[in-house]
Design an enzyme around this catalytic site. Structure first.
Site, PDB file in Angstrom:
ATOM      1  N   ASP A  28       5.355   0.635  11.825  1.00 13.47           N
ATOM      2  CA  ASP A  28       4.122  -0.003  11.346  1.00 13.47           C
ATOM      3  C   ASP A  28       4.005  -1.463  11.781  1.00 13.47           C
ATOM      4  OD1 ASP A  28       3.236   2.302  10.198  1.00 13.47           O
ATOM      5  OD2 ASP A  28       3.697   1.731   8.132  1.00 13.47           O
ATOM      6  N   ARG A  84      -8.312  -0.470   5.401  1.00 11.68           N
ATOM      7  CA  ARG A  84      -7.523   0.539   4.689  1.00 11.68           C
ATOM      8  C   ARG A  84      -6.219  -0.045   4.165  1.00 11.68           C
ATOM      9  NH1 ARG A  84      -5.875   5.105   8.243  1.00 11.68           N
ATOM     10  NH2 ARG A  84      -4.600   5.326   6.392  1.00 11.68           N
ATOM     11  N   LYS A  86       0.840  -1.202   0.000  1.00 11.18           N
ATOM     12  CA  LYS A  86       0.000   0.000   0.000  1.00 11.18           C
ATOM     13  C   LYS A  86       0.877   1.254   0.000  1.00 11.18           C
ATOM     14  CE  LYS A  86      -1.536   1.600   4.150  1.00 11.18           C
ATOM     15  NZ  LYS A  86      -1.129   2.999   4.332  1.00 11.18           N
ATOM     16  N   ASN A  87       1.917   1.249   0.811  1.00 15.72           N
ATOM     17  CA  ASN A  87       2.714   2.472   0.967  1.00 15.72           C
ATOM     18  C   ASN A  87       3.607   2.775  -0.229  1.00 15.72           C
ATOM     19  OD1 ASN A  87       1.508   2.980   3.350  1.00 15.72           O
ATOM     20  ND2 ASN A  87       3.300   2.612   4.651  1.00 15.72           N
ATOM     21  N   CYS A  96      -5.051  12.965  13.943  1.00 21.55           N
ATOM     22  CA  CYS A  96      -4.804  11.591  13.533  1.00 21.55           C
ATOM     23  C   CYS A  96      -4.636  10.774  14.789  1.00 21.55           C
ATOM     24  CB  CYS A  96      -3.536  11.576  12.686  1.00 21.55           C
ATOM     25  SG  CYS A  96      -2.898   9.955  12.405  1.00 21.55           S
TER      26      CYS A  96
HETATM   27  C1  UD1 Z   1       4.679   6.902   6.300  1.00 22.17           C
HETATM   28  C2  UD1 Z   1       3.853   5.656   6.116  1.00 22.17           C
HETATM   29  C3  UD1 Z   1       3.340   5.166   7.469  1.00 22.17           C
HETATM   30  C4  UD1 Z   1       4.504   4.990   8.438  1.00 22.17           C
HETATM   31  C5  UD1 Z   1       5.365   6.225   8.490  1.00 22.17           C
HETATM   32  C6  UD1 Z   1       6.631   6.027   9.301  1.00 22.17           C
HETATM   33  C7  UD1 Z   1       2.926   6.000   3.915  1.00 22.17           C
HETATM   34  C8  UD1 Z   1       1.726   6.278   3.082  1.00 22.17           C
HETATM   35  N1  UD1 Z   1       2.743   5.985   5.246  1.00 22.17           N
HETATM   36  O1  UD1 Z   1       3.837   7.894   6.868  1.00 22.17           O
HETATM   37  O2  UD1 Z   1       2.656   3.942   7.271  1.00 22.17           O
HETATM   38  O3  UD1 Z   1       4.000   4.725   9.728  1.00 22.17           O
HETATM   39  O4  UD1 Z   1       5.766   6.624   7.163  1.00 22.17           O
HETATM   40  O5  UD1 Z   1       7.366   4.968   8.799  1.00 22.17           O
HETATM   41  O6  UD1 Z   1       4.001   5.739   3.402  1.00 22.17           O
HETATM   42  N2  UD1 Z   1       6.772  14.647  10.550  1.00 22.17           N
HETATM   43  C9  UD1 Z   1       6.858  15.982  10.863  1.00 22.17           C
HETATM   44  N3  UD1 Z   1       6.689  16.898   9.849  1.00 22.17           N
HETATM   45  C10 UD1 Z   1       6.454  16.530   8.559  1.00 22.17           C
HETATM   46  C11 UD1 Z   1       6.373  15.162   8.247  1.00 22.17           C
HETATM   47  C12 UD1 Z   1       6.540  14.231   9.264  1.00 22.17           C
HETATM   48  O7  UD1 Z   1       7.085  16.350  12.014  1.00 22.17           O
HETATM   49  O8  UD1 Z   1       6.328  17.408   7.695  1.00 22.17           O
HETATM   50  C13 UD1 Z   1       6.996  13.638  11.617  1.00 22.17           C
HETATM   51  C14 UD1 Z   1       5.787  12.764  11.881  1.00 22.17           C
HETATM   52  O9  UD1 Z   1       4.895  13.379  12.775  1.00 22.17           O
HETATM   53  C15 UD1 Z   1       6.431  11.542  12.480  1.00 22.17           C
HETATM   54  C16 UD1 Z   1       7.756  11.444  11.699  1.00 22.17           C
HETATM   55  O10 UD1 Z   1       7.977  12.744  11.169  1.00 22.17           O
HETATM   56  O11 UD1 Z   1       6.736  11.761  13.835  1.00 22.17           O
HETATM   57  C17 UD1 Z   1       7.760  10.439  10.561  1.00 22.17           C
HETATM   58  O12 UD1 Z   1       6.595  10.596   9.798  1.00 22.17           O
HETATM   59  P1  UD1 Z   1       6.564  10.299   8.233  1.00 22.17           P
HETATM   60  O13 UD1 Z   1       7.702   9.436   7.840  1.00 22.17           O
HETATM   61  O14 UD1 Z   1       6.383  11.577   7.521  1.00 22.17           O
HETATM   62  O15 UD1 Z   1       5.221   9.462   8.123  1.00 22.17           O
HETATM   63  P2  UD1 Z   1       4.282   9.431   6.877  1.00 22.17           P
HETATM   64  O16 UD1 Z   1       5.092   9.699   5.670  1.00 22.17           O
HETATM   65  O17 UD1 Z   1       3.057  10.216   7.134  1.00 22.17           O
END
Ligand code: UD1
Length: 424
Positions: free
Chosen positions: A308, A400, A25-26, A119
């Site tokens: 995850d 999902r 999915k990711n 979230c």
């Molecule tokens: C993706 C995955 C999700 C997984 C996560 C971490 C997808 C669709 N989803 O989510 O399943 O759990 O990676 O491996 O690929 N953060 C910030 N600012 C930002 C972006 C992120 O502070 O602009 C923080 C987040 O709150 C979190 C950390 O960075 O604490 C990592 O998040 P991130 O890797 O961005 O997660 P997603 O990409 O949303």
């Protein structure tokens, strides 16, 4: 009151057999978003029929893209895209909708994306996505709950992510493919899904160096072409079934169609916990006979232990001999499953971002409520180990990201069925 689907599970179960793993999915989500970068047809094979992907497909169709889904292949064509403003009602279902921001802005010079709201697993801001795009010359403001971004043509830039972000890396990478000049991204996520996206973008004609490393260098091009690209196997789905096979006494479960190289941290952890594993290139079998020893773990960006799989690992540790600590370093509020596990008799204490799991507890079936995608899988796992009946509510979270989980479990011999219950 509305009718909602739930799983009714009768435990304890012993599982035996093979599970075919879906496409990730990711990776499928950014791959579909990447199709917006070109007028030409993009075909995505091995696309998983999970709800998140259905949601993204509906969003693309609403923007004007042509999408056909035949068996496992998604045929996408963004030539007819006339809108760049996905609706809140669909975007709010899935935070990954933010992946549309980079491609829409790079290709059309504008995007209006409802901000992902609260979230269940933490704050999950998108500040780094915004900061990176601003470095590339985008104007971004928040208006009426939407991110409103404009740019004539994005310009190559240097940006160092203050923290590793998976979709942030993907968004900026997609944006940079069509920017003017060179973009250098540092401290990038190195998840296999990110690496697969660099390969897909390269197949579309993007110029990218550093795939699979923490520094990506992109030379912008004027336009990209279409491609056919195969979705990599879902390492999180595979990990879920492997942990399940390891925690249920007497079970023997094999996952097929996987890339075992993407599962190294989990497999090392399981081997250390005394699990007997047979690891082939694309098939992994686990035997639960010897029993599971408690082993502590800390979640980390890839190649570390995946956040995850944290919830599923806790479920497995409730059945292990000894005490394991599980530290969550990625998300600040990703332990809601613990409260539900406690109601089933698990002995777990929470202190900040660490869960201390005292293994060997006898779990008993109970009505429980899923709070997010991976937490749902954790509750299903616990229910399969527990004595008696468990009703897992709110499995729309599970749908999902897991395709036909109850059917796959039934084929392994589990007592599980999908039922409709009244709920709020
Ligand atoms: C993706 C995955 C999700 C997984 C996560 C971490 C997808 C669709 N989803 O989510 O399943 O759990 O990676 O491996 O690929 N953060 C910030 N600012 C930002 C972006 C992120 O502070 O602009 C923080 C987040 O709150 C979190 C950390 O960075 O604490 C990592 O998040 P991130 O890797 O961005 O997660 P997603 O990409 O949303």
């Amino acid at each position: 009151m509305v009718a909602l689907e739930a799983f009714e599970i009768q435990g304890p179960c012993r599982l035996e057999g093979e599970v075919a793993i879906e496409g990730a999915k990711n990776f499928a989500l950014p791959a579909v978003a990447a199709s917006l970068l070109t007028d030409s047809p993009v075909r995505i094979t091995n696309a998983p029929k999970v709800q998140d992907l259905h949601t993204l497909v509906r969003i693309l169709q609403g923007l004007g893209a042509a999408v056909e889904w035949e068996d496992g292949t998604l045929a996408l064509r963004a030539r007819g895209v006339r809108r760049q403003d996905p609706p809140y009602d669909l975007v709010r279902r899935m935070r990954a909708s933010v992946l549309l921001l980079g491609p829409l802005l790079a290709r059309f010079g504008r995007a209006r994306i409802p901000l992902p709201g609260g979230c269940a697993i933490g704050q999950r801001p998108v500040d780094m996505h915004i900061a990176g795009l601003r470095h590339m010359g985008a104007d971004i403001a928040v208006e009426h709950g939407d991110l409103v971004a404009t740019a004539k043509r994005l310009k190559g830039a240097r940006y160092t992510f203050p923290k590793v972000t998976v979709t942030g890396t993907e968004n900026l990478m997609m944006a940079a493919t069509l920017a003017e000049g060179t973009t250098i991204l540092r401290n990038c996520a190195q998840e296999p899904e990110v690496t697969a996206l660099t390969r897909m973008l390269a197949a579309m004609g993007a110029r990218i160096e550093g795939a699979g490393t923490s520094t990506l260098t992109l030379e912008g091009v004027k336009e990209l072409q279409g491609c056919t690209f195969d979705v990599i196997p879902d390492r999180i789905e595979a990990g879920t079934y492997l942990l399940l096979g390891a925690m249920l006494a007497g079970s023997r479960v094999a996952v097929t169609g996987v890339h075992s190289g993407d599962l190294t941290s989990l497999l090392d952890q399981m081997a250390d916990a005394g699990v007997s594993l047979e690891i082939g290139r694309d098939r992994i079998a686990v035997t639960a006979n010897e029993g599971l020893a408690a082993r502590s773990v800390v979640t980390a960006p890839y190649p570390g232990f995946a956040t995850d799989l944290q919830a599923q690992y806790i479920a497995a540790m409730t059945q292990a001999a000894g005490v394991a600590t599980v530290e969550e370093t990625i998300f600040e509020n990703r332990f809601q499953h613990v409260m539900e596990l406690q109601r089933m008799g698990a002995d777990i204490t929470l202190s900040g971002r660490t869960a201390v799991v005292r293994g060997g507890a006898r779990l008993s079936g109970a009505p429980v409520m899923a709070s997010d995608l991976r937490a749902s899988a954790c509750l299903v796992m616990a229910a399969l180990a527990a004595d008696g009946a468990t009703l897992v509510r709110r499995i729309y979270h599970l749908d999902r990201g897991y395709f036909h989980m109850e059917k796959k479990l039934q084929a392994l011999g589990a007592g599980i069925r999908r039922v409709t219950v009244e709920g709020v």
